[in-house]
Design a protein around this motif. Structure first.
Motif, PDB file in Angstrom:
ATOM      1  N   GLY A 190       0.833  -1.202   0.000  1.00 49.30           N
ATOM      2  CA  GLY A 190       0.000   0.000   0.000  1.00 49.30           C
ATOM      3  C   GLY A 190       0.869   1.253   0.000  1.00 49.30           C
ATOM      4  O   GLY A 190       0.600   2.208  -0.733  1.00 49.30           O
ATOM      5  N   TRP A 191       1.927   1.228   0.805  1.00 49.75           N
ATOM      6  CA  TRP A 191       2.850   2.362   0.830  1.00 49.75           C
ATOM      7  C   TRP A 191       3.512   2.557  -0.520  1.00 49.75           C
ATOM      8  O   TRP A 191       3.654   3.674  -1.015  1.00 49.75           O
ATOM      9  CB  TRP A 191       3.923   2.150   1.908  1.00 49.75           C
ATOM     10  N   GLY A 192       3.911   1.446  -1.120  1.00 48.71           N
ATOM     11  CA  GLY A 192       4.543   1.537  -2.434  1.00 48.71           C
ATOM     12  C   GLY A 192       3.601   2.144  -3.458  1.00 48.71           C
ATOM     13  O   GLY A 192       3.975   3.050  -4.214  1.00 48.71           O
ATOM     14  N   LEU A 193       2.349   1.663  -3.453  1.00 49.87           N
ATOM     15  CA  LEU A 193       1.361   2.184  -4.401  1.00 49.87           C
ATOM     16  C   LEU A 193       1.125   3.671  -4.161  1.00 49.87           C
ATOM     17  O   LEU A 193       1.066   4.461  -5.108  1.00 49.87           O
ATOM     18  CB  LEU A 193       0.037   1.430  -4.238  1.00 49.87           C
ATOM     19  N   ALA A 194       0.994   4.041  -2.873  1.00 48.71           N
ATOM     20  CA  ALA A 194       0.740   5.443  -2.561  1.00 48.71           C
ATOM     21  C   ALA A 194       1.897   6.309  -3.052  1.00 48.71           C
ATOM     22  O   ALA A 194       1.690   7.381  -3.634  1.00 48.71           O
ATOM     23  CB  ALA A 194       0.542   5.616  -1.058  1.00 48.71           C
ATOM     24  N   ALA A 195       3.127   5.834  -2.852  1.00 53.85           N
ATOM     25  CA  ALA A 195       4.286   6.606  -3.304  1.00 53.85           C
ATOM     26  C   ALA A 195       4.286   6.719  -4.820  1.00 53.85           C
ATOM     27  O   ALA A 195       4.642   7.763  -5.384  1.00 53.85           O
ATOM     28  CB  ALA A 195       5.574   5.950  -2.818  1.00 53.85           C
ATOM     29  N   THR A 196       3.862   5.630  -5.521  1.00 52.55           N
ATOM     30  CA  THR A 196       3.822   5.659  -6.976  1.00 52.55           C
ATOM     31  C   THR A 196       2.795   6.670  -7.477  1.00 52.55           C
ATOM     32  O   THR A 196       3.064   7.466  -8.383  1.00 52.55           O
ATOM     33  CB  THR A 196       3.470   4.259  -7.518  1.00 52.55           C
ATOM     34  N   ILE A 197       1.598   6.629  -6.869  1.00 49.31           N
ATOM     35  CA  ILE A 197       0.558   7.571  -7.276  1.00 49.31           C
ATOM     36  C   ILE A 197       1.026   9.004  -7.028  1.00 49.31           C
ATOM     37  O   ILE A 197       0.835   9.898  -7.855  1.00 49.31           O
ATOM     38  CB  ILE A 197      -0.751   7.282  -6.512  1.00 49.31           C
ATOM     39  N   GLY A 198       1.670   9.213  -5.871  1.00 51.52           N
ATOM     40  CA  GLY A 198       2.198  10.546  -5.564  1.00 51.52           C
ATOM     41  C   GLY A 198       3.221  10.985  -6.601  1.00 51.52           C
ATOM     42  O   GLY A 198       3.241  12.141  -7.019  1.00 51.52           O
TER      43      GLY A 198
END
Lengths: 290, 341
Positions: A190-198
């Protein structure tokens, strides 16, 4: 009328950026009940990585893809190394770690890339005005990218097994563990995805506002406002809230308060939502028993 | 009068243990001696720039005391106390330049203005609990420089350029120069505020604050109106931080929007954690830390203080969650362990 339509479209274009960051915030909030105050700084950091890659001679879209992979790695790494040991710590300790992250990322950027304002290329430059001059090539392109990203995220969570597992882990960690989901890794994902979207949001907004270490601070504020407006525990709501805040910001900036007080507008939205409907437009009303 | 609150007393982190009168006397003597040292040594030996830095550290200590009351003792996280520091500073600047008020008259007004502002900002967020206060105050801290630059209030605030003010002259009978006098003034005020807050936190109200931090549900079940106590605590905390800001404006002789950006709020937060969350003496260490660390770190790079702040903050949260103020207790615990072995 022409002016109003232009402001509306510009509002939707920036609203897409706010919606992405709001979605990134809500994704982490849903599974951990923490707000990542460093989300904006992490996105700016990713944008600097993209600029470095482009300046090294990579074509835009290759650099784009590489940045996404690196950002994903940074997100996963941050969760595993820094947040994991804080899992059972107090809210204050968690907020403190986020603030520490914010400080490290922001100042590391100043250190590594200097504080000067840099321009960032847009892949959608076009000299011919579109739709009779209503919208610029970049606005159209970045809105399209944002919509594709939001669509992909929706499909991922709705129709894939991994997405289902991540939702389960956020919804009920202990039951998920019992059916064999590795909850810790779901959090890191989830953190990885959030960082990617950011990172995508950062690369899409950088050509508009120029790149500097402070770039995402205001955007993070609008994303907070959007997430609250839509409902902080509802990803779909946060996206709609983000778009709404973008439109409100542009119309308000053009017709009400002027550009000087745009950030204050975000603060006013936040306070109004808390006063009138704290759960947001689409959020669940939380009731506590005493 | 506190018998009804005894049952949850066990869960409170720092419950006061009744002490023998001799210990109290000893404590008072130590406090007096420390105050006398803090007053005399810098006045005798420090240069005027060092005195200025110590004065500034004093105002930060007061500001962190304010933050610690709401975050450390009441458990409500504020990331925007720099905003109250700014409003306090501007209140004093405006009153001194536009209304020709003497500096000391502006201080209570600054505190009250910030208290009211704190009540207004805290009210919507504190009804809800959770992270809403952190979010609202963070937004406030980000928005404040923009509000101070706003052209509509430029006549009062001085806009982007800011406003200069005049450092007060030392009264002649003291025989001190202006820097020495201001240092003593801030030090005395800080000492009074710290004593007042220590008393407040050991009173019925202080116990109510801490019980809300430790177990809000139990506190509410005991009949406390937790939203009201939280909002008032926040207002008090904002008022104290505003007073600190007012003192800083007098010490710096200048206010400008960009000196009150979000980093100020973050620095206060870092100072609180490093000094000791929920400790009364902690803010003193915190104030000294945020004034003197950048001096050391800036010799490395302009960005270095920020990175070092971040690393130190995370380091303290992991390894020394009680901050500097927790050192004596840690060392004492270590010795006790040795003796048992």
């Amino acid at each position: 009328m022409q002016g109003l339509a232009h402001q509306l479209i510009a509002g939707i274009a920036t609203g897409g950026i706010y919606a992405s960051v709001a979605l990134a915030l809500v994704m982490i909030y849903q599974s951990t009940h923490h707000l990542n105050f460093a989300q904006g700084e992490m996105a700016t950091f990713s944008t600097y990585i993209a600029l470095t890659l482009i300046q090294a001679g990579l074509p835009y879209w290759v650099a784009f893809a590489a940045t996404l992979v690196i950002s994903f790695g940074i997100g996963v790494f941050t969760e595993r190394i820094l947040l994991r040991p804080m899992h059972n710590a107090s809210v204050l300790a968690n907020v403190g770690v986020f603030i520490g992250l914010l400080l490290v990322f922001r100042n590391a950027m100043g250190w590594m890339f200097e504080y000067t304002i840099k321009s960032f290329p847009s892949p959608f430059e076009s000299d011919t005005p579109l739709l009779g001059g209503l919208v610029s090539g970049h606005e159209l392109g970045s809105t399209a990218v944002t919509l594709v990203v939001l669509g992909l995220v929706f499909v991922f969570f709705r129709y894939t097994k991994l997405g289902l597992a991540m939702r389960a882990a956020a919804f009920n960690a202990s039951s998920s563990k019992l059916v064999g989901i590795r909850v810790g890794w779901m959090l890191a994902l989830g953190w990885g995805l959030a960082a990617t979207i950011g990172a995508i949001a950062g690369m899409m907004i950088a050509p508009v506002v120029f790149l500097e270490p402070n770039m995402m601070l205001g955007i993070l504020l609008y994303a907070f406002a959007g997430a609250l407006l839509g409902g902080i525990d509802n990803p779909g709501g946060a996206v709609i809230g983000g778009f709404a805040v973008g439109v409100i910001e542009n119309l308000g900036g053009a017709y009400l308060v002027g550009t000087e007080l745009k950030l204050t507008l975000a603060l006013v939205i936040i306070i109004c939502v808390l006063l009138v409907k704290p759960s947001g437009l689409f959020g669940r009303v939380v009731q506590s028993r005493v | 009068m506190s018998t009804s609150q005894q049952p949850i007393g066990g869960t409170l982190g720092t419950e006061v243990v009744p002490v023998a009168p001799g210990v109290n006397l000893l404590r008072a003597a130590i406090i007096l001696l420390a105050f006398a040292m803090a007053a005399a040594v810098p006045i005798a030996f420090a240069s005027s720039y060092q005195l200025f830095q110590l004065t500034l550290a004093g105002t930060y200590a007061i500001a962190i005391l304010g933050l610690n009351i709401v975050t450390g003792f009441n458990g409500q996280i504020s990331l925007g106390h720099g905003a109250f520091y700014a409003v306090g500073a501007y209140t004093t600047a405006i009153l001194m330049t536009h209304f020709d008020m003497p500096y000391w008259e502006t201080l209570p007004i600054a505190a009250v203005v910030c208290g009211v502002l704190g009540f207004g900002v805290g009210f919507p967020a504190l009804r809800l609990g959770g992270l809403y206060l952190a979010l609202t105050t963070f937004s406030l801290a980000v928005a404040v420089p923009q509000i101070l630059k706003y052209r509509g209030v430029e006549d009062w605030t001085g806009g982007v350029q800011g406003t200069f003010l005049v450092k007060p002259d030392a009264p002649e009978f003291t025989g001190l120069n202006n820097d020495q006098y201001l240092y003593l003034f801030v030090l005395t005020l800080a000492a009074l505020l710290f004593l007042m807050m220590a008393n407040l936190l050991h009173s019925r109200i202080g116990r109510a604050m801490r019980s809300i931090r430790d177990h809000p549900t139990a506190a509410e079940a005991m009949g406390m109106d937790i939203a009201r106590i939280k909002t008032r605590t926040f207002a008090l905390s904002a008022g104290i931080t505003g007073l600190a800001g007012a003192l800083s404006a007098i010490a710096v002789e200048y206010v400008a929007p960009d000196s009150f950006n979000v980093e100020l709020s973050i620095n206060l937060f870092v100072g609180m954690v490093v000094g000791g969350v929920g400790s009364i003496v902690g803010p003193i260490f915190g104030g000294l830390f945020i004034v003197f660390l950048p001096n050391v770190a800036e010799s490395v790079s302009r960005a270095a203080p920020g990175v070092i702040y971040g690393v130190i903050l995370i380091f303290f949260l992991y390894l020394l969650p009680q901050g500097f103020a927790g050192f004596p207790r840690r060392i004492a615990a270590l010795f006790r362990k040795r003796r048992q072995d």
